[in-house]
Design a protein around this motif. Structure first.
Motif, PDB file in Angstrom:
ATOM      1  N   TYR A  29       0.845  -1.191   0.000  1.00  0.00           N
ATOM      2  CA  TYR A  29       0.000   0.000   0.000  1.00  0.00           C
ATOM      3  C   TYR A  29       0.882   1.242   0.000  1.00  0.00           C
ATOM      4  CZ  TYR A  29      -3.726  -3.191   1.218  1.00  0.00           C
ATOM      5  OH  TYR A  29      -4.629  -4.231   1.197  1.00  0.00           O
ATOM      6  N   ARG A  50      -3.648   3.831  -0.579  1.00  0.00           N
ATOM      7  CA  ARG A  50      -3.957   3.277  -1.900  1.00  0.00           C
ATOM      8  C   ARG A  50      -3.304   1.910  -2.072  1.00  0.00           C
ATOM      9  NH1 ARG A  50      -5.830   6.802  -5.900  1.00  0.00           N
ATOM     10  NH2 ARG A  50      -5.968   8.947  -5.193  1.00  0.00           N
ATOM     11  N   GLN A  52      -1.214  -0.471  -4.042  1.00  0.00           N
ATOM     12  CA  GLN A  52      -0.191  -0.190  -5.056  1.00  0.00           C
ATOM     13  C   GLN A  52      -0.492  -0.865  -6.390  1.00  0.00           C
ATOM     14  OE1 GLN A  52       3.769  -1.029  -3.718  1.00  0.00           O
ATOM     15  NE2 GLN A  52       4.070   1.069  -3.038  1.00  0.00           N
ATOM     16  N   HIS A  53      -1.059  -2.037  -6.384  1.00  0.00           N
ATOM     17  CA  HIS A  53      -1.260  -2.762  -7.651  1.00  0.00           C
ATOM     18  C   HIS A  53      -2.403  -2.194  -8.489  1.00  0.00           C
ATOM     19  CE1 HIS A  53      -3.946  -4.762  -4.809  1.00  0.00           C
ATOM     20  NE2 HIS A  53      -4.631  -5.222  -5.834  1.00  0.00           N
ATOM     21  N   THR A  54      -3.379  -1.498  -7.867  1.00  0.00           N
ATOM     22  CA  THR A  54      -4.496  -0.937  -8.636  1.00  0.00           C
ATOM     23  C   THR A  54      -4.578   0.586  -8.568  1.00  0.00           C
ATOM     24  OG1 THR A  54      -6.050  -1.033  -6.783  1.00  0.00           O
ATOM     25  CG2 THR A  54      -5.902  -2.997  -8.213  1.00  0.00           C
ATOM     26  N   ASP A  56      -6.251   2.026  -6.346  1.00  0.00           N
ATOM     27  CA  ASP A  56      -7.529   2.319  -5.706  1.00  0.00           C
ATOM     28  C   ASP A  56      -7.329   2.790  -4.268  1.00  0.00           C
ATOM     29  OD1 ASP A  56      -8.793   1.468  -8.006  1.00  0.00           O
ATOM     30  OD2 ASP A  56      -9.246  -0.530  -7.218  1.00  0.00           O
TER      31      ASP A  56
END
Length: 107
Positions: A29, A50, A52-54, A56
Motif C-alpha cells: 500500500y 492506496r 499499489q497494484h491498482t 484504488d
C-alpha cells in the motif's frame, strides 16, 4: 510522516478513518498525507491509503493533531530510555511511503 516534513511533533487529538475496501495483509500500500490547515498548535491533516497494484483508495482519514515539544514525550519515558532517545538528529523528511509486506519499513 507528514509531521517530520513540517518539522513539528504532535499528539493525536482526533482521528477518523473510513475503510472503503478491505485492507489485506501481505499486500503493498502507499500512504500519503497533506496538511489541510494550521490553527495555532492544531494541525488538520488528511490522508489516503492506496493499493499499489491498482491505485484504488482503500482507506481515507482526517485528523486533528496538537503540536507539543520534545519534553512532552521525554517526560513519559523510563529513565534508561530517556537517555538513549535524547538525540533526534536523524529525522528524515517523508511525504509518502510504501509499505512492503515482509520488509522492515523504517521511515
Amino acid at each position: 510522516m507528514l509531521l517530520y516534513v513540517i518539522g513539528d511533533m504532535a499528539v493525536t487529538r482526533k482521528l477518523d478513518i473510513e475503510f472503503l475496501a478491505p485492507v489485506l495483509l501481505q499486500m503493498p500500500y502507499e500512504v500519503s498525507a497533506i496538511l489541510k490547515e494550521r490553527d495555532g498548535r492544531k494541525l488538520h491533516v488528511a490522508a489516503e491509503v492506496r493499493a499499489q497494484h491498482t491505485g484504488d483508495i482503500v482507506a481515507s482519514a482526517e485528523g486533528v493533531f496538537i503540536v507539543v515539544d520534545l519534553a512532552h514525550f521525554i517526560a513519559a519515558l523510563r529513565p534508561e530510555i530517556r537517555a538513549r532517545e535524547s538525540d533526534l538528529s536523524s529525522r528524515r523528511a517523508v511525504t509518502s511511503f510504501a509499505i512492503q509486506p515482509g520488509e522492515k519499513n523504517d521511515v
